[in-house]
Design an enzyme around this catalytic site. Sequence first.
Site, PDB file in Angstrom:
ATOM      1  N   ARG A  83       0.844  -1.218   0.000  1.00  0.00           N
ATOM      2  CA  ARG A  83       0.000   0.000   0.000  1.00  0.00           C
ATOM      3  C   ARG A  83       0.867   1.251   0.000  1.00  0.00           C
ATOM      4  O   ARG A  83       0.542   2.248  -0.646  1.00  0.00           O
ATOM      5  CB  ARG A  83      -0.915  -0.004   1.231  1.00  0.00           C
ATOM      6  CG  ARG A  83      -2.051  -1.000   1.109  1.00  0.00           C
ATOM      7  CD  ARG A  83      -2.735  -1.237   2.447  1.00  0.00           C
ATOM      8  NE  ARG A  83      -3.227  -0.011   3.029  1.00  0.00           N
ATOM      9  CZ  ARG A  83      -3.316   0.209   4.343  1.00  0.00           C
ATOM     10  NH1 ARG A  83      -2.941  -0.692   5.217  1.00  0.00           N
ATOM     11  NH2 ARG A  83      -3.786   1.360   4.785  1.00  0.00           N
ATOM     12  N   SER A 137      -6.054  -3.090   8.894  1.00  0.00           N
ATOM     13  CA  SER A 137      -4.624  -3.216   9.182  1.00  0.00           C
ATOM     14  C   SER A 137      -4.366  -3.015  10.675  1.00  0.00           C
ATOM     15  O   SER A 137      -3.710  -3.836  11.325  1.00  0.00           O
ATOM     16  CB  SER A 137      -3.870  -2.167   8.345  1.00  0.00           C
ATOM     17  OG  SER A 137      -2.554  -2.009   8.790  1.00  0.00           O
TER      18      SER A 137
HETATM   19  N1  URA Z   1      -1.187   2.107  10.777  1.00  0.00           N
HETATM   20  C1  URA Z   1      -1.313   0.796  10.454  1.00  0.00           C
HETATM   21  O1  URA Z   1      -0.894  -0.078  11.181  1.00  0.00           O
HETATM   22  N2  URA Z   1      -1.934   0.508   9.300  1.00  0.00           N
HETATM   23  C2  URA Z   1      -2.428   1.437   8.469  1.00  0.00           C
HETATM   24  O2  URA Z   1      -2.981   1.086   7.466  1.00  0.00           O
HETATM   25  C3  URA Z   1      -2.272   2.772   8.830  1.00  0.00           C
HETATM   26  C4  URA Z   1      -1.651   3.091   9.997  1.00  0.00           C
END
Ligand code: URA
Length: 429
Positions: free
Chosen positions: A174, A189
């Site tokens: 990403r 996430s």
């Molecule tokens: N922190 C995370 O762990 N994942 C994300 O997608 C954004 C911030």
Amino acid sequence: MSALEPFSAVEIIAAKRDKAVLTNPQIDWVIDAYTRGAVADEQMSALLMAILLNGMNSQEISRWTNAMINSGEKMNWSMLDRPTVDKHSTGGVGDKITLPLAPLVAACGAAVPQLSGRGLGHTGGTLDKLEAIAGWQASLSNEKMLQVLQECGAVICAAGAGLAPADKKLYALRDVTATVEAIPLIASSIMSKKIAEGTSALVLDVKTGSGAFMSDPLKARELAQTMVGLGKDAGVKTLALVTAMDVPLGLTAGNALEVRESLEVLAGGGPADVVELTIIFAREMLELVGIKGKDPERALKDGSAMDVWRKMISAQGGNPDAPLPVAKEKLTISADASGTVLSMDAMSVGVAAWRLGAGRSRQGESVQSGAGIEIHKKPGEKIVAGEPLYTLHTDTPERFARAQEVLEGSVAIGSTDVKRLPLIVERIN
Ligand code: URA
């Protein structure tokens, strides 16, 4: 597509491109197949972009999160004699709250298993801050993590490779495909890691304002609601506070500088906003796990939170008495007008601290422990032209010019009303 695979990645990408709802088996398969390498990066990139553009409903997000949890191990703290509770912040400038908060909540009787990350871009990472302490180790085995938790009541360390490995791969992808910003992807996430961490309760700090990931308060609310829903679905008692990040938190941004400020809080002092937020979060965390009759404010004043901090730092190899690193060079920026400080842009301060060497632009880069910014006046305070506004710290003075550039115009001084967000914008449970 392999003859042995039940789905094809192309079929799933096309479904999301055409705004269809993905089925549970499709989601389980695509996460598992990507983690084991049967779905290629370019295919997952296309799927992530389709999700960013077309979204996912709550059932899809919940399944996606579950599939990421199931890609790795799930930790279990049922052997502890205290309830577990954790806090997660979406990140902000000068946000050092975790440092005093974890030992404070432990001093009040809960266990805090806090898996933290490193900074990327303009927001700092808890592990980078703690690594400013001589000898402190971020990477612990699960056995050591349990031992520190049992002995101290709190542990702050890096998530091991076995925890939500699907997220590690997806997050890196990403980062390079402009798909970080999708709310379903951010929520899944963060929550996959927090649920896999095995905490029984969780308080989320969703920042909003210029220095936050979600600068728009409505988007911050949507992210908070999505994460609270995911936590509850997984049986974790979860609530979120949407908090202000239009102005930096406290008076420092940068690793060792923030540890210093956290120590002031643990010693019963420190800037009012950092103390207030730390106590608000401690109260919410204790209430969520049913611990009554403990006063976090008193635990800061009577030294019990500091005692836990010292024990926790020592248990992870750190020397709590070692002097903190100090940058080789300093530069003071003074106010160019007299009046009241009306605003201070959090993003500008964060980017300046990053340019001074406090942060990294790529995963794996090292950071300067002593680099960062001290803030001498915050919104609402009076200042006279020529008085210090910021002190910049770095080991590499060639960085001063670029940091100064971004700080230009970061502050408004005048005589009108101070306009800023309340510290707690919204509470979502
Ligand atoms: N922190 C995370 O762990 N994942 C994300 O997608 C954004 C911030």
